[in-house]
Enzyme design. Structure first.
Site, PDB file in Angstrom:
ATOM      1  N   ASP A   1       0.856  -1.197   0.000  1.00 30.74           N
ATOM      2  CA  ASP A   1       0.000   0.000   0.000  1.00 30.74           C
ATOM      3  C   ASP A   1       0.885   1.238   0.000  1.00 30.74           C
ATOM      4  OD1 ASP A   1      -2.183   1.855   0.548  1.00 30.74           O
ATOM      5  OD2 ASP A   1      -3.359   0.073   0.997  1.00 30.74           O
TER       6      ASP A   1
ATOM      7  N   HIS B   1       2.036   1.862  -3.262  1.00 35.52           N
ATOM      8  CA  HIS B   1       1.132   2.842  -3.873  1.00 35.52           C
ATOM      9  C   HIS B   1       1.688   4.254  -3.879  1.00 35.52           C
ATOM     10  CE1 HIS B   1      -2.567   0.015  -3.125  1.00 35.52           C
ATOM     11  NE2 HIS B   1      -1.630  -0.538  -3.865  1.00 35.52           N
TER      12      HIS B   1
END
Ligand SMILES: *[C@@H]1O[C@H](CO)[C@@H](O)[C@H](O)[C@H]1NC(C)=O
Ligand SMILES: *[C@@H]1O[C@H](CO)[C@@H](O)[C@H](O)[C@H]1NC(C)=O
Length: 390
Positions: free
Chosen positions: A216, A239
């Site tokens: 993430d 991310h």
């Protein structure tokens, strides 16, 4: 007269030099077994409490070996007399039974400590079991953040390695002056919600000289975060660095004065992103600098997304109230994994202002990439590939 002065001066010097030497409390001497199978929580807490009660600055010391912390643990600095430290030369491990910490917010939490250094060592949350449970669609706990710092000031985290967290690896919440340097975070790309470092309601956070690969966000900046400095960090997979999601709450403090400098992104979903819910909010983002950023095969290198509303639910106003202003992108280069390398999708109601693009050189498959803007105002200068859409 001078004799008295000399005496007083040397006395003060003595106090100072004696307080500089940290009292070290070795958890093995207190009976902690470093076999990775015997829970050391009680002994760690006993060590912490005596360090805390010490008249001199004290440290809890974990020599080489593996230390099991079976359940969530909280180190409170409320009654500490001096600054605290935890020196880890070994590895702290969680149980492979993810339920033992999976419903807690944090596995290892420090709160209300004024002056804290955590250094060395590895912290392994053994998150893979929980990730697999989440993937299987079974009912599973949310998962715990591995390491939480709450309501603390003058925190230093250095040389630490965090692996396979159930959820976020680290959170800085309501802190002042947290310095995170030389740390390593790793979890595989497919691990759910394993953000590297989340910062919220905090001021004066520095994150430098670190490597973060997760499933993430590399670093996420939540509401109420000011005076933040991120430099020489490498991100990926994951991310990317994200301001947000912001603007969920109607009344929300803003993000202000953030510098992200000399950061490299490799195979990430995003590079530098600002993300806000399409909801009414008092939130804002202002005075942000992204500088000397290298993108390697990044899906969305430069992104402002103010229309965030997954599954078109929970966004009655369909427009973000978050006001974005004075955001500079300076010397951003490398490769995009998609045709649109620069996307500035601002709020229809509160268009972005003071966006400054300077020396952008992003390619897509060795060709020119594209830029796309909506409700974004500002100026461009220097090299501009793709050409500016402002
Ligand atoms: C940048 O961080 C890396 C660790 O990720 C370190 O080895 C290197 O020395 C740092 N560079 C500078 C200029 O501090
Ligand atoms: C912005 O934050 C930096 C630390 O990251 C700090 O040194 C500087 O004084 C802050 N600037 C303002 C205007 O508050």
């Amino acid at each position: 007269m001078t004799w008295y002065l000399l005496l007083i001066v040397s006395f003060i010097f003595l106090i100072n030099s004696s307080s500089a030497a940290r009292v070290s409390i070795n958890v093995q001497r207190l009976g902690a077994r470093a076999d990775g199978k015997t829970d050391v929580s009680k002994i760690l807490l006993r060590a912490w409490n005596s360090a805390c009660a010490s008249r001199n600055p004290a440290q809890v010391y974990l020599p080489r070996g593996r230390y099991l912390i079976r359940s969530p643990i909280v180190f409170s600095g409320r009654n500490c007399r001096k600054s605290m430290a935890m020196r880890i030369d070994g590895t702290i491990v969680a149980s492979t039974n993810y339920n033992l910490i999976g419903s807690a917010e944090n596995w290892i939490k420090f709160e209300r400590v004024n002056g804290l250094t955590v250094s060395g060592g590895t912290i392994d949350a053994k998150g893979t079991g929980l990730w697999n449970c989440k993937k299987s669609g079974k009912r599973c706990p949310n998962g715990a953040t591995t390491l939480g710092f709450y309501s603390s000031t003058n925190v230093v985290v250095s040389g630490l390695t965090l692996v396979n967290s159930q959820m976020f690896h680290m959170i800085i919440y309501k802190c002042n002056n947290a310095n995170i340097r030389g740390i390593k975070i790793s979890a595989r790309a497919s691990s759910p919600n394993t953000d590297g470092i989340h910062v919220q309601l905090s001021s004066g956070t520095n994150i430098v000289n670190s490597r973060i690969s997760t499933g993430d966000d590399c670093v996420s900046i939540g509401p109420g975060t000011t005076n933040t400095w991120i430099e020489n960090v490498s991100c990926g997979p994951g991310h990317g660095i994200s301001i947000g999601s912001l603007g969920w709450d109607a009344q929300e403090p803003g993000v202000q004065n953030l510098t992200v400098k000399s950061v490299t992104f490799r195979n990430t979903d995003n590079g530098v992103r600002i993300k806000t819910w399409a909801r009414s909010s008092t939130g804002f983002v202002r005075n942000v600098l992204f500088q000397h950023i290298v993108m390697n095969n990044v899906r969305n290198p430069v992104l402002i997304d103010q229309d965030y509303c997954p599954n078109a639910r929970n966004c009655p106003s369909k427009v973000s109230g978050v006001r974005i202003s004075n955001v500079r992108y300076q010397d951003i280069r490398g490769s995009s994994a998609t045709p649109v390398a620069v996307q500035l999708q601002c709020s229809k109601k509160y268009p972005c202002s003071g966006i400054r693009l300077q020396d952008i050189a992003l390619t897509y498959r060795n060709q020119a990439a594209k830029a796309s803007c909506a409700y974004a105002g500002g100026s461009a200068s220097g090299v501009m590939k793709p050409s500016s859409c402002l």
